[in-house]
Design a protein around this motif. Structure first.
Motif, mmCIF file in Angstrom:
data_model
loop_
_atom_site.group_PDB
_atom_site.id
_atom_site.type_symbol
_atom_site.label_atom_id
_atom_site.label_comp_id
_atom_site.label_asym_id
_atom_site.label_seq_id
_atom_site.Cartn_x
_atom_site.Cartn_y
_atom_site.Cartn_z
ATOM 1 N N VAL A 1 59.804 40.844 40.438
ATOM 2 C CA VAL A 1 59.414 42.262 40.455
ATOM 3 C C VAL A 1 59.965 42.964 39.210
ATOM 4 O O VAL A 1 59.254 43.704 38.517
ATOM 5 C CB VAL A 1 59.924 42.953 41.748
ATOM 6 N N ARG A 2 61.248 42.693 38.895
ATOM 7 C CA ARG A 2 61.879 43.324 37.729
ATOM 8 C C ARG A 2 61.135 42.935 36.447
ATOM 9 O O ARG A 2 60.836 43.769 35.599
ATOM 10 C CB ARG A 2 63.350 42.869 37.635
ATOM 11 N N GLY B 1 63.795 28.499 38.813
ATOM 12 C CA GLY B 1 63.452 29.256 40.021
ATOM 13 C C GLY B 1 63.868 30.711 39.905
ATOM 14 O O GLY B 1 64.925 31.008 39.371
ATOM 15 N N HIS B 2 63.010 31.620 40.373
ATOM 16 C CA HIS B 2 63.344 33.048 40.382
ATOM 17 C C HIS B 2 63.165 33.615 41.781
ATOM 18 O O HIS B 2 62.248 33.232 42.491
ATOM 19 C CB HIS B 2 62.446 33.822 39.420
ATOM 20 N N THR B 3 64.026 34.571 42.131
ATOM 21 C CA THR B 3 63.880 35.248 43.420
ATOM 22 C C THR B 3 62.756 36.280 43.296
ATOM 23 O O THR B 3 62.414 36.692 42.178
ATOM 24 C CB THR B 3 65.177 35.993 43.793
ATOM 25 N N PRO B 4 62.183 36.751 44.426
ATOM 26 C CA PRO B 4 61.137 37.783 44.353
ATOM 27 C C PRO B 4 61.621 39.022 43.589
ATOM 28 O O PRO B 4 60.861 39.627 42.837
ATOM 29 C CB PRO B 4 60.862 38.105 45.819
ATOM 30 N N CYS C 1 57.186 44.166 32.081
ATOM 31 C CA CYS C 1 55.908 43.879 31.396
ATOM 32 C C CYS C 1 55.036 45.125 31.374
ATOM 33 O O CYS C 1 54.444 45.468 30.351
ATOM 34 C CB CYS C 1 55.136 42.782 32.127
ATOM 35 N N ILE C 2 54.963 45.809 32.532
ATOM 36 C CA ILE C 2 54.110 46.999 32.653
ATOM 37 C C ILE C 2 54.639 48.105 31.737
ATOM 38 O O ILE C 2 53.895 48.745 30.992
ATOM 39 C CB ILE C 2 54.040 47.473 34.127
ATOM 40 N N GLU C 3 55.963 48.281 31.777
ATOM 41 C CA GLU C 3 56.564 49.332 30.965
ATOM 42 C C GLU C 3 56.349 49.054 29.477
ATOM 43 O O GLU C 3 55.949 49.947 28.730
ATOM 44 C CB GLU C 3 58.057 49.437 31.282
ATOM 45 N N ASN C 4 56.591 47.796 29.070
ATOM 46 C CA ASN C 4 56.416 47.446 27.657
ATOM 47 C C ASN C 4 54.979 47.646 27.198
ATOM 48 O O ASN C 4 54.724 47.963 26.046
ATOM 49 C CB ASN C 4 56.814 45.985 27.409
ATOM 50 N N HIS C 5 54.060 47.446 28.127
ATOM 51 C CA HIS C 5 52.645 47.596 27.763
ATOM 52 C C HIS C 5 52.230 49.071 27.717
ATOM 53 O O HIS C 5 51.571 49.512 26.779
ATOM 54 C CB HIS C 5 51.770 46.838 28.767
ATOM 55 N N TYR C 6 52.609 49.830 28.758
ATOM 56 C CA TYR C 6 52.082 51.194 28.879
ATOM 57 C C TYR C 6 52.904 52.268 28.166
ATOM 58 O O TYR C 6 52.375 53.313 27.800
ATOM 59 C CB TYR C 6 51.903 51.573 30.357
ATOM 60 N N GLN C 7 54.219 52.015 27.991
ATOM 61 C CA GLN C 7 55.061 53.058 27.402
ATOM 62 C C GLN C 7 54.571 53.509 26.019
ATOM 63 O O GLN C 7 54.439 54.718 25.781
ATOM 64 C CB GLN C 7 56.528 52.596 27.354
#
Ligand SMILES: [Zn+2]
Length: 257
Positions: free
Chosen positions: A230-231, A223-226, A236-242
């Motif tokens: 988000v983190r 289980g993960h909290t919201p 994921c976004i940073e690893n993809h776009y950086q």
């Protein structure tokens, strides 16, 4: 009622062991406590919800596992009426209880954030027989009984969700014909699309009816909290776009030289 149900001619033998174990796409439950509210309410721990006389409080809601299959993306199947060892213990259900179960599962999927689209799931009531000699006779009987009476299931009184105590359909079960079933809830795979033209396709993350997001890890559920989701999404976004941004900066620097 019938639109979400897949008709199956096959059956399970009572006490037999399923050909697969619990793993990343299979989960067994001996009970039919669907939502977190069912689990938190001691009155729903009635043996009418299960064939086991005692139900440990540590048992988890079925919704938690459905959420994990959705978020992991490979889909999966939850079998109700099968114990942890993979043996068929069956759930005895009247038509009204089957109606209750189908509606409650639909309602739980609706309560997810975002709500789970209808095409993502279906369920099947698979008959359970106690001996090989009764297979054909009994399956025909069940088939006939269900096709005759499905349309007669009148909901003059709404079912009670979550099951705060027992629903009226549990209380009247003994006055109606009921049969033993394994209930298979199937979730379709929603594998992430390949990212195209440098665009990142993130999978939908569903929050369960208790606000948490669950993920499947082999045969267990995490289980993960919201905030954690988000983190993780930001990472994921940073690893993809950086790397793309860095490359563009290099190209810009070269142009300005
Ligand atoms: Zn009911």
């Amino acid at each position: 009622m019938s639109s979400k149900m897949e008709e199956h001619r096959h059956y399970f033998m009572y006490g037999s062991k399923l050909k697969f174990d619990e793993d990343s796409t299979h989960e067994f439950k001996g009970h039919r406590l669907i939502s977190h509210a069912d689990i938190s309410n001691p009155k729903s721990f009635n043996k009418k919800q299960t064939n086991q006389t005692k139900l440990p409080r540590t048992r988890q809601a079925v919704s938690r596992c459905l959420c994990a299959f959705l978020n992991t993306g490979s889909g999966g199947d939850v079998y109700l009426g099968v114990n942890d060892e993979g043996r068929v213990i069956a759930l005895k259900l009247s038509l009204r209880q089957m109606d209750h179960l189908l509606l409650q599962i639909a309602q739980v999927f609706d309560s997810f954030n975002p709500p789970v689209p209808n095409y993502m799931w279906w369920l099947a009531f698979i008959p359970v027989v106690t001996s090989r000699s009764e297979v054909h006779e009994r399956l025909d009987l069940i088939q006939e009984w269900r096709s005759l009476k499905y349309d007669d299931v009148k909901r003059s009184v709404a079912h009670r969700f979550p099951s705060h105590g027992l629903c009226w359909c549990d209380v009247t079960q003994h006055t109606e014909m009921s049969h033993q079933y394994v209930v298979r809830i199937h979730l379709k795979s929603s594998k992430m699309k390949k990212s195209e033209n440098n665009r990142l396709c993130l999978p939908t993350i569903y929050q369960c009816d208790n606000g948490k997001a669950y993920f499947r890890n082999c045969a267990s559920v995490l289980g993960h909290t919201p905030q954690q989701v988000v983190r993780h999404t930001r990472d994921c976004i940073e690893n993809h776009y950086q790397p793309i941004v860095d490359k563009l900066k290099e190209e810009l620097k070269a142009l300005l030289r």
